[in-house]
Design a protein around this motif. Structure first.
Motif, PDB file in Angstrom:
ATOM      1  N   ILE A 278       0.736  -1.260  -0.012  1.00  0.00           N
ATOM      2  CA  ILE A 278      -0.005  -0.106  -0.035  1.00  0.00           C
ATOM      3  C   ILE A 278       0.845   1.135   0.090  1.00  0.00           C
ATOM      4  N   GLU A 279       1.946   1.287  -0.384  1.00  0.00           N
ATOM      5  CA  GLU A 279       2.951   2.364  -0.169  1.00  0.00           C
ATOM      6  C   GLU A 279       2.669   3.392  -1.310  1.00  0.00           C
ATOM      7  N   GLY A 280       2.204   4.390  -0.811  1.00  0.00           N
ATOM      8  CA  GLY A 280       1.894   5.783  -1.576  1.00  0.00           C
ATOM      9  C   GLY A 280       0.444   5.482  -2.044  1.00  0.00           C
ATOM     10  N   ASN A 281      -0.286   4.441  -1.313  1.00  0.00           N
ATOM     11  CA  ASN A 281      -1.875   4.352  -1.334  1.00  0.00           C
ATOM     12  C   ASN A 281      -2.346   5.271  -0.241  1.00  0.00           C
ATOM     13  N   PHE A 282      -2.691   6.686  -0.494  1.00  0.00           N
ATOM     14  CA  PHE A 282      -3.019   7.477   0.530  1.00  0.00           C
ATOM     15  C   PHE A 282      -4.190   7.167   0.917  1.00  0.00           C
ATOM     16  N   TYR A 283      -5.187   6.786   0.072  1.00  0.00           N
ATOM     17  CA  TYR A 283      -6.725   6.669   0.408  1.00  0.00           C
ATOM     18  C   TYR A 283      -6.990   5.429   1.307  1.00  0.00           C
ATOM     19  N   ILE A 284      -6.264   4.576   1.049  1.00  0.00           N
ATOM     20  CA  ILE A 284      -6.056   3.377   1.813  1.00  0.00           C
ATOM     21  C   ILE A 284      -6.005   3.391   3.365  1.00  0.00           C
ATOM     22  N   THR A 285      -4.658   4.081   3.704  1.00  0.00           N
ATOM     23  CA  THR A 285      -4.155   4.163   5.088  1.00  0.00           C
ATOM     24  C   THR A 285      -5.228   5.191   5.807  1.00  0.00           C
ATOM     25  N   CYS A 286      -5.717   6.128   4.898  1.00  0.00           N
ATOM     26  CA  CYS A 286      -6.932   7.095   5.505  1.00  0.00           C
ATOM     27  C   CYS A 286      -8.032   6.415   5.821  1.00  0.00           C
ATOM     28  N   SER A 287      -8.292   5.341   4.970  1.00  0.00           N
ATOM     29  CA  SER A 287      -9.706   4.499   5.314  1.00  0.00           C
ATOM     30  C   SER A 287      -9.471   3.787   6.389  1.00  0.00           C
ATOM     31  N   LEU A 288      -8.335   3.323   6.719  1.00  0.00           N
ATOM     32  CA  LEU A 288      -7.856   2.248   7.856  1.00  0.00           C
ATOM     33  C   LEU A 288      -8.071   3.247   9.068  1.00  0.00           C
ATOM     34  N   ALA A 289      -7.479   4.225   9.318  1.00  0.00           N
ATOM     35  CA  ALA A 289      -7.501   5.047  10.232  1.00  0.00           C
ATOM     36  C   ALA A 289      -9.004   5.353  10.706  1.00  0.00           C
ATOM     37  N   ALA A 290      -9.861   5.809   9.718  1.00  0.00           N
ATOM     38  CA  ALA A 290     -11.355   6.143   9.986  1.00  0.00           C
ATOM     39  C   ALA A 290     -11.959   5.067  10.620  1.00  0.00           C
ATOM     40  N   VAL A 291     -11.947   3.742   9.973  1.00  0.00           N
ATOM     41  CA  VAL A 291     -12.869   2.743  10.336  1.00  0.00           C
ATOM     42  C   VAL A 291     -12.123   2.293  11.993  1.00  0.00           C
ATOM     43  N   MET A 292     -10.954   2.183  12.028  1.00  0.00           N
ATOM     44  CA  MET A 292     -10.658   2.014  13.472  1.00  0.00           C
ATOM     45  C   MET A 292     -11.016   3.265  14.562  1.00  0.00           C
ATOM     46  N   ALA A 293     -10.936   4.371  14.259  1.00  0.00           N
ATOM     47  CA  ALA A 293     -11.472   5.425  15.056  1.00  0.00           C
ATOM     48  C   ALA A 293     -13.145   5.342  15.174  1.00  0.00           C
ATOM     49  N   TYR A 294     -13.708   4.695  14.175  1.00  0.00           N
ATOM     50  CA  TYR A 294     -15.055   4.758  14.421  1.00  0.00           C
ATOM     51  C   TYR A 294     -15.370   3.482  15.271  1.00  0.00           C
ATOM     52  N   LEU A 295     -14.742   2.424  15.158  1.00  0.00           N
ATOM     53  CA  LEU A 295     -15.086   1.182  15.969  1.00  0.00           C
ATOM     54  C   LEU A 295     -14.640   1.660  17.493  1.00  0.00           C
ATOM     55  N   GLU A 296     -13.604   2.193  17.792  1.00  0.00           N
ATOM     56  CA  GLU A 296     -13.167   2.687  19.280  1.00  0.00           C
ATOM     57  C   GLU A 296     -14.015   3.694  19.789  1.00  0.00           C
ATOM     58  N   THR A 297     -14.670   4.624  19.041  1.00  0.00           N
ATOM     59  CA  THR A 297     -15.611   5.595  19.419  1.00  0.00           C
ATOM     60  C   THR A 297     -17.157   5.117  19.707  1.00  0.00           C
ATOM     61  N   ASN A 298     -17.580   4.271  18.948  1.00  0.00           N
ATOM     62  CA  ASN A 298     -18.842   3.976  18.977  1.00  0.00           C
ATOM     63  C   ASN A 298     -19.124   2.608  19.569  1.00  0.00           C
ATOM     64  N   PHE A 299     -17.987   1.791  19.690  1.00  0.00           N
ATOM     65  CA  PHE A 299     -18.281   0.417  20.357  1.00  0.00           C
ATOM     66  C   PHE A 299     -17.161   0.193  21.358  1.00  0.00           C
ATOM     67  N   ASN A 300     -16.401   1.122  21.865  1.00  0.00           N
ATOM     68  CA  ASN A 300     -15.460   0.868  22.720  1.00  0.00           C
ATOM     69  C   ASN A 300     -14.625  -0.475  22.493  1.00  0.00           C
ATOM     70  N   PHE A 301     -14.187  -0.571  21.378  1.00  0.00           N
ATOM     71  CA  PHE A 301     -13.317  -1.784  21.020  1.00  0.00           C
ATOM     72  C   PHE A 301     -11.939  -1.201  21.128  1.00  0.00           C
ATOM     73  N   ARG A 302     -11.228  -2.293  21.691  1.00  0.00           N
ATOM     74  CA  ARG A 302      -9.532  -2.080  21.539  1.00  0.00           C
ATOM     75  C   ARG A 302      -9.152  -3.453  21.046  1.00  0.00           C
TER      76      ARG A 302
END
Length: 871
Positions: free
Chosen positions: A213-237
């Motif tokens: 995924i080197e240079g694939n800016f949009y993939i890494t942004c999506s990974l950050a967003a979905v992990m933030a969503y799970l942590e914020t809304n479901f209190n998952f670690r």
């Protein structure tokens, strides 16, 4: 004329007989069974997963069909933007508890780039994809429809109340089973995504994924967003280095139009959603949930990789058939596990223990394998991989503890699963729990002797211990007052006593203490196992692949399927529709041939002659071949196809305010924008939703466009003129479904056999109406009108003088315009003389053709005179 046809489905042979279907001799294999369940169900109760069973060689016969059907996808809530314009049926069959959360990040431009991250919350699996799409986001929509996420996270500025982006609108329209969730821009961080990947991906996967995924800016942004969503809304670690991260590019797979997925019944039967009469139901001889998921994913997105995927699968199936052997043999946790999470953790360990014990059977069964794919599966099931986690479990868990189902057995299992001596407080709690159970049994025995009644001790999770009395013993006397909370049920009385309630409380407290102390030991065990989760994932994938291959082998053995060859030409000998062949022994096989010279095939024939079945069969067989399965035929050769399209249904869309013809035109517009020379398109009765003149014109125009694209097209139609007009086009082949007409009885029998040339039978529509029981006077009137129209058409053909006059006028007018252009061109006399000589020759030749009564071909559009007059 009387119409007669068998009552069974298209392509079933008439009563008089059918051509013999021959297939290679195959010997059914035998296999064995054992019970296990899914690996690593999440500790969260919202995503708990039921157990299942699968088979291993050497114990019992593998069933020919599954005992039950997996639950269909649950309904999804509507989007936050309001009611959708229309509801698109789900195309998949997925465990509703296998929840998938998705994040999408897009870069807008002439060629939009889309980064997608899927997280399977029940398995701890992360799938990353970056797609170079077109302005209609075809591949992105197809990817979402394949995975069916429950939630799709998008950048807040792409969602209402901001002006919605094109991608948002398309997802809202076409992926109706998912809920769109806006998320603030600060959650979409490339730096955060790379840090999360480094922290949570297994150490072995992290570096390779970073390279992918080197240079694939949009993939890494999506990974950050979905992990933030799970942590914020479901209190998952997430436990560090526990996620299984995969990069899944869109290349190397076939794109199947969603309309084709539904029309070809790849995943679901069109008429009965619970029916297994679909391609997924036919191929789904799998016995593990991992195999089911892999099979479904392969059906909706078959591979286009010949050497890396398809050939090894064919080799493996061929080896399994030849050896007569049938082979069948994640981690997101809440920060503070609840009591139910603790109980689930013990079950997880027990299911993993059972699974690992049985994997060794697969290793031994594959000992004689020679194919590269089966050898790779065997290596992944070796003792070096399986024994370390199994040893950890055996050191902590009692060896004779197994998964059970009854409430009391479950409670005892969770209490006594951990070996004695592992925890002192656990041993004390167990002793108290055991004494409480014994006191309850002794108490019931005392009730029997005191009151001289037949009373039994029962248990469930809500009431714990309770009493059950037979109503027949109290017909002539009252129930003693000591029995309280009485409930009468079908000849029994369920009740409690105050002393039993006190015992229940003591037993409950000791059981909770035992389970709590057991959980501490089990959590330590799970933490140790998680360090080896990467190898366990590989074992699961190996079992899933083997399960899918064994399902294909099952069909190849029982149904006489043959191994396809991968060439540049499609050639099938005695091929059968896979679904109809599975339910009928009277199916009539047919041959197929498509090459560069015969890439556009026009199929005509009477109603009920089997045109639709014939053209759908070739697409289904192509998909089966690129999934890696053998196919129902005597011989099969396929090219590698990258896209499959279909326009075969007659459905309208009331929700979108679209008629049948509007839906037809919208789907054809989609096909024309996306089809290419590596595509298959199956088109059935194009243009039937509007007037005959307009329908013929549109069908002919689209047919010519598809011919120019060089796609492989099967075009079924009742417009005989299309077959005549396109007959001399390069790459066009005319076919028809044959019928037999008995002159004496004037009856028509369908043969369901394809033959070359356009259909010659006339009046088959009226014959079918007569067979359906129309009154004689209506049929007679229809025959009179048909005869009148035929005579008028013949009269126009025979009116040679009028036709010749019109053609002469047109030819002279064309000559006049051409001479004017030459005179005004300013060319020298030598060039002008050469052009005039050639023009004179052409004019004389075409005028001679008119006087001789032949058809003058219009070189500009390729239409002959008769068809031009009619259209």
């Amino acid at each position: 004329m009387e119409f007669t046809s068998p009552s069974s489905s298209s392509f079933l042979a008439p009563p008089s007989g059918r051509p013999t279907i021959s297939a290679p001799n195959q010997t059914p294999s035998t296999a064995g069974s054992f019970t296990t369940s899914r690996l690593f169900p999440t500790a969260s109760t919202a995503f708990s997963t039921p157990s299942t069973s699968f088979h291993a060689p050497g114990l019992a016969s593998r069933p020919t069909t599954r005992a039950s059907t997996r639950a269909s996808t649950i309904g999804r809530p509507s989007t936050s933007s309001g009611q959708r314009s229309r509801q698109t049926p789900s195309i998949g069959v997925r465990d509703p508890e296998d929840d998938i959360v998705c994040a999408i990040s897009e870069g807008r431009g002439v060629t939009p780039t889309v980064g997608i991250c899927f997280i399977h919350t029940a398995t701890g699996e992360v799938v990353l994809s970056q797609i170079s799409d077109n302005q209609f986001y075809v591949r992105t929509i197809h990817k979402l429809q394949m995975h069916e996420p429950s939630r799709i996270i998008m950048l807040a500025t792409s969602c209402p109340p901001y002006p919605p982006s094109t991608l948002y609108s398309l997802i809202d329209e076409h992926v109706s089973q998912s809920r769109l969730v806006p998320m603030d821009r600060r959650s979409w961080s490339e730096t955060t995504g790379l840090e999360l990947l480094q922290r949570f991906a297994s150490k072995e996967d992290a570096e390779s994924i970073k390279v992918a995924i080197e240079g694939n800016f949009y993939i890494t942004c999506s990974l950050a967003a979905v992990m933030a969503y799970l942590e914020t809304n479901f209190n998952f670690r997430v436990v560090p280095h526990s996620l299984r991260v995969r990069y899944q590019p869109s290349e190397g797979t076939m794109m199947i139009d969603v309309s084709a997925i539904q029309s070809f019944e790849l995943i679901r039967n069109l008429r009965d959603l619970r029916s297994k009469n679909c391609l997924f139901g036919l191929l789904n001889q799998t016995l593990t949930p991992m195999g089911v998921r892999m099979l479904r994913s392969n059906i909706v997105q078959p591979s286009t990789l010949t050497d890396a995927c398809l050939i090894p699968r064919y080799d493996a199936i061929e080896e399994l058939v030849a050896n007569e052997e049938m082979f069948t043999t994640l981690i997101i946790i809440p920060p503070k596990p609840s009591l139910q999470d603790s109980e689930q953790a013990i079950n997880t360990v027990l299911m993993l223990k059972t699974f690992l014990e049985k994997v060794s059977i697969i290793f031994k069964a594959l000992e004689s394998s020679k194919g590269s794919l089966l050898l790779k599966v065997r290596d992944l099931c070796s003792s070096d991989i399986v024994n370390p986690p199994l040893a950890l479990i055996m050191d902590t868990i009692e060896p004779n503890v197994a998964y059970v189902k009854s409430p009391l057995e479950l409670r005892n299992q969770r209490t006594f699963a951990v070996k004695a001596g592992a925890n002192g407080l656990l041993d004390v709690a167990r002793k108290t729990y055991q004494e409480g159970n014994e006191d309850a049994v002794n108490y019931v025995e005392g009730l029997k002797s005191t009151f001289n009644i037949d009373v039994s001790l029962k248990f469930d999770n809500s009431r714990m211990f309770f009493l059950k009395l037979k109503s027949a013993g109290f017909e002539d006397r009252v129930v003693p007052d000591v029995f309280v909370n009485q409930v009468r049920k079908r000849g029994t009385i369920e009740c409690q006593t105050l002393d039993l309630k006190k015992l229940n409380q003591r037993v409950y407290e000791s059981a909770m203490e035992a389970i709590s102390q057991s959980d501490k030991v089990v959590q330590e065990l799970l933490d140790s196992i998680r360090l080896q989760v990467r190898d366990l994932f590989r074992v699961c994938e190996a079992v899933a692949l083997l399960d899918m291959l064994a399902a294909f082998t099952q069909l190849a053995t029982l149904k006489g399927y043959v191994r396809p060859e991968l060439t540049g030409t499609l050639a099938l000998k005695s091929a059968r529709h896979p679904l109809l062949d599975a339910v009928s022994e009277r199916f009539v096989p047919n041959d197929y041939y498509a090459s560069e010279q015969y890439r556009f095939q026009v199929v005509t024939g009477p109603n009920m002659s089997g045109k639709s079945t014939y053209i759908r069969s070739v697409a289904l067989l192509q998909i089966m071949a690129q999934v890696g399965s053998f196919v129902p035929a005597d011989y099969a050769a396929f090219p590698i196809i990258h896209k499959v399209f279909a326009r075969v249904t007659t459905d309208d869309s009331i929700e979108a305010n679209l008629s049948t013809f509007s839906v037809e035109m919208r789907e054809m517009a989609f096909i024309l924008r996306n089809v290419d020379e590596n595509s298959i398109a199956v088109i059935d009765e194009l243009g039937r939703g509007t007037s005959t003149r307009d329908g013929l014109a549109i069908a002919l125009a689209m047919a010519e466009a598809l011919i120019k694209i060089n796609a492989r097209v099967w075009f079924a139609t009742h417009f005989i003129d299309i077959a005549k007009v396109l007959a001399n086009k390069p790459g066009v082949l005319n076919l028809h479904l044959a019928t037999h007409t008995a002159p004496a009885s004037k009856s028509m029998t369908m043969l369901y056999k394809v033959a070359t040339g356009p259909v010659r039978e006339q009046g088959y529509g009226i014959a079918l109406a007569k067979a359906m029981g129309f009154p004689d006077k209506f049929v007679a009137e229809a025959e009179r009108v048909s005869k009148y129209l035929a005579e008028r058409k013949e009269e126009r053909r025979e009116n040679a003088e009028y036709t010749k006059l019109m053609r002469r006028r047109k030819l002279v007018l064309n000559l006049y315009e051409t001479l004017k252009q030459i005179a005004n061109s300013g060319m020298d006399e030598g060039a002008m003389g050469g052009i005039l000589v050639r023009l004179q020759g052409e004019f004389v030749e075409r005028m001679s053709a008119i006087y001789e009564g032949g058809r003058e071909v219009d070189g500009s559009n390729g239409m002959d005179g008769d068809v031009e007059d009619e259209t």
